[in-house]
Design an enzyme around this catalytic site. Structure first.
Site, short mmCIF file in Angstrom:
data_model
loop_
_atom_site.label_atom_id
_atom_site.label_comp_id
_atom_site.label_asym_id
_atom_site.label_seq_id
_atom_site.Cartn_x
_atom_site.Cartn_y
_atom_site.Cartn_z
N GLU A 68 0.72 -1.02 0.28
CA GLU A 68 -0.27 0.24 0.16
C GLU A 68 1.12 1.63 0.12
O GLU A 68 1.75 1.51 0.73
CB GLU A 68 -0.66 0.15 1.75
CG GLU A 68 -2.19 0.06 0.72
CD GLU A 68 -3.51 -0.51 0.09
OE1 GLU A 68 -3.25 0.19 -1.30
OE2 GLU A 68 -3.27 -1.70 0.45
N ASP B 284 2.89 2.14 -5.03
CA ASP B 284 2.74 2.29 -6.86
C ASP B 284 3.30 3.30 -6.93
O ASP B 284 4.80 3.50 -7.66
CB ASP B 284 1.95 2.07 -7.39
CG ASP B 284 0.35 2.84 -6.80
OD1 ASP B 284 1.17 3.61 -5.86
OD2 ASP B 284 -0.42 2.55 -7.21
N SER C 171 -26.84 7.23 -16.68
CA SER C 171 -26.18 6.29 -15.98
C SER C 171 -27.59 5.83 -14.51
O SER C 171 -28.48 6.35 -14.48
CB SER C 171 -25.35 7.15 -14.67
OG SER C 171 -25.06 6.23 -13.32
N GLY D 229 -16.29 5.36 -3.32
CA GLY D 229 -15.91 6.12 -2.23
C GLY D 229 -16.73 5.11 -1.47
O GLY D 229 -15.72 5.22 0.26
N GLY E 34 -12.72 2.96 -1.58
CA GLY E 34 -11.76 2.66 -1.62
C GLY E 34 -11.54 1.30 -2.47
O GLY E 34 -10.81 0.75 -2.89
N GLU F 151 -7.56 10.00 -14.01
CA GLU F 151 -8.08 10.18 -12.51
C GLU F 151 -6.42 11.84 -11.73
O GLU F 151 -7.79 12.58 -11.03
CB GLU F 151 -6.92 9.40 -11.77
CG GLU F 151 -7.26 9.37 -10.21
CD GLU F 151 -9.28 8.65 -10.38
OE1 GLU F 151 -9.66 8.20 -11.18
OE2 GLU F 151 -9.25 9.28 -9.05
N ASP G 125 -4.67 0.78 -9.17
CA ASP G 125 -6.12 0.57 -9.64
C ASP G 125 -6.04 0.83 -10.96
O ASP G 125 -7.07 -1.08 -11.36
CB ASP G 125 -7.06 2.01 -8.74
CG ASP G 125 -6.37 1.86 -8.11
OD1 ASP G 125 -5.83 1.94 -6.92
OD2 ASP G 125 -7.06 3.54 -7.05
C1 GLA Z 1 -4.46 5.09 -3.92
C2 GLA Z 1 -4.86 5.35 -5.40
C3 GLA Z 1 -3.03 3.64 -5.92
C4 GLA Z 1 -2.61 3.67 -4.73
C5 GLA Z 1 -3.36 3.46 -3.77
C6 GLA Z 1 -2.57 3.34 -2.70
O1 GLA Z 1 -6.12 3.59 -4.33
O2 GLA Z 1 -4.69 5.00 -6.36
O3 GLA Z 1 -2.57 4.67 -6.68
O4 GLA Z 1 -1.89 4.79 -4.58
O5 GLA Z 1 -4.19 4.59 -2.59
O6 GLA Z 1 -1.35 2.23 -1.88
#
Ligand code: GLA
Length: 384
Positions: A33, A36, A67, A120, A122, A158, A170
């Site tokens: 985490e 990246d 949508s 939202g 995560g 993004e 992601d």
């Molecule tokens: C978000 C970001 C990812 C990564 C995570 C943490 O999801 O979009 O790129 O940095 O947080 O690991």
């Protein structure tokens, strides 16, 4: 679960023609985490909740999007400059803008979006939307699709349209996920190794804390800046390093004292998390869930204490999980400040686990956590 016939029927009712349907998954990160954007390692898997985009090309340069989750049509023109706006279609606009900048000649399109990925939480609902839209726009324009290029374009969308200086994880997993596998992604080379997940006796359970703290985007960008600061300071002693990925833990021990305290803790998280991620892959390959679980707990503690991206609700979910029978490990997943935890639980204890954790969490917070057992699924695709 989305019902394709109804979804296509709805598209026909809105636009009067037959669509093609594309989809991309949400993700859960098992470990690795906030590594990246430090050129490090991550171990996400695509989950069995997807975002669907029904699409048909138009003769002009307009894009119209509807949508199933929002009323009304959002419209924009591909031949005019595209700017961020505060509506649900911001990610659609961002994706179109970034593909055009990459010189893909896109056709206008009619789009209908429907998502099973909670927003939202995560679980990367925005990456799933960007990638599903990107795939749809490219395919109906007759353009070739390179999954890594698509992921990179979505990452820029993004960054520029949502304002989060996110890494590649992601968008990458939404494109390249493989059913039954997590991917060990080297975020420097953008290569991956598929790691099978043996779910014969173990399950991956996601617990949604149902909270999202406002700080998320600003704090995220701040963490990224702190890591860059750590690299600049360390480079004075370790010439040739480009990112925290390049710093060995022995070298860090030697020079950590040269960093301000907060920056030192941020760097310590990233350097130890990269090591934990590689160790976790070894454990997964051996189906050593006990070891994998220990690494998950250690990851959570590091995110909580050194990186400071957890929150009371996530810590509570992890603490409750730790006390439940049959739990190998638990940690927050994704950017943090709310959202979900990921838990590795023995198959025969899953029901117990879900009952215990939802009850205890509600007793402490008054909130009803939403728990789901998830499967590793495939990346972006056209639905047949
Ligand atoms: C978000 C970001 C990812 C990564 C995570 C943490 O999801 O979009 O790129 O940095 O947080 O690991």
């Amino acid at each position: 679960m989305i019902v394709f016939q109804e979804f296509k029927e709805r598209f026909r009712r809105v636009y009067g023609i037959e669509p093609r349907v594309f989809s991309a998954p949400g993700r859960v990160n098992l470990i690795g985490e906030h590594t990246d954007y430090n050129d490090g390692f991550v171990l996400p898997m695509a989950i069995d909740r997807r975002t669907y985009v029904a699409a048909a090309p138009r003769q002009d340069q307009r894009v119209r999007c509807a949508s199933t989750g929002f009323d009304g049509l959002v419209e924009f023109d591909l031949s005019a400059p595209l700017k961020p706006a505060e509506d649900w279609a911001n990610h659609v606009r961002g994706m179109a803008a970034c593909l055009l900048r990459d010189e893909f000649p896109l056709r206008g399109a009619d789009l209908l979006v429907s998502s099973e990925v909670p927003v939202g939480a995560g679980l990367s609902s925005s990456a799933a939307l960007e990638i599903a839209v990107g795939l749809a726009l490219l395919k109906i324009s007759g353009q070739p699709v390179d999954p890594v290029d698509l992921a990179l374009a979505a990452q820029r969308a993004e960054q520029e349209f949502a304002g989060t200086q996110c890494g590649i994880m992601d968008q990458y997993i939404a494109c390249l996920g493989i059913a039954g596998h997590a991917l060990l992604v080297d975020c420097r080379s953008l290569e991956y190794e598929a790691v099978p997940i043996d779910l014969s006796g173990t399950r991956i359970v996601i617990c949604n804390s149902m909270v999202r703290h406002d700080l998320a985007a600003g704090e995220y960008n701040m963490r990224r800046a702190e890591c860059e600061k750590a690299v600049r300071r360390l480079a004075a002693h370790l010439p040739g390093i480009h990112s925290l990925r390049d710093v060995e833990s022995e070298e860090f021990d030697l020079w950590a004292g040269a960093l301000p305290e907060v920056i030192r803790r941020r760097a310590n998280h990233v350097i130890t998390e990269n090591a934990r991620t590689l160790a976790a892959v070894e454990a997964l390959r051996k189906s050593d869930f006990t070891q994998f679980g220990k690494l998950m707990y250690a990851s959570h503690e590091s995110l909580r204490d050194d990186y400071e991206v957890s929150c009371r609700e996530l810590d509570l979910l992890v603490e409750i999980a730790r006390g439940c029978a049959g739990v190998f490990g638990a940690r927050m997943t994704g950017g943090g400040f709310g959202g979900c935890t990921v838990n590795l639980v023995r198959g025969d204890q899953v029901e117990n686990f879900i009952t215990t954790i939802t009850q205890a969490y509600e007793r402490e917070t008054g909130l009803k956590a939403d728990c789901y057992v998830c499967q590793a699924s495939g990346g972006a695709r056209e639905e047949q």
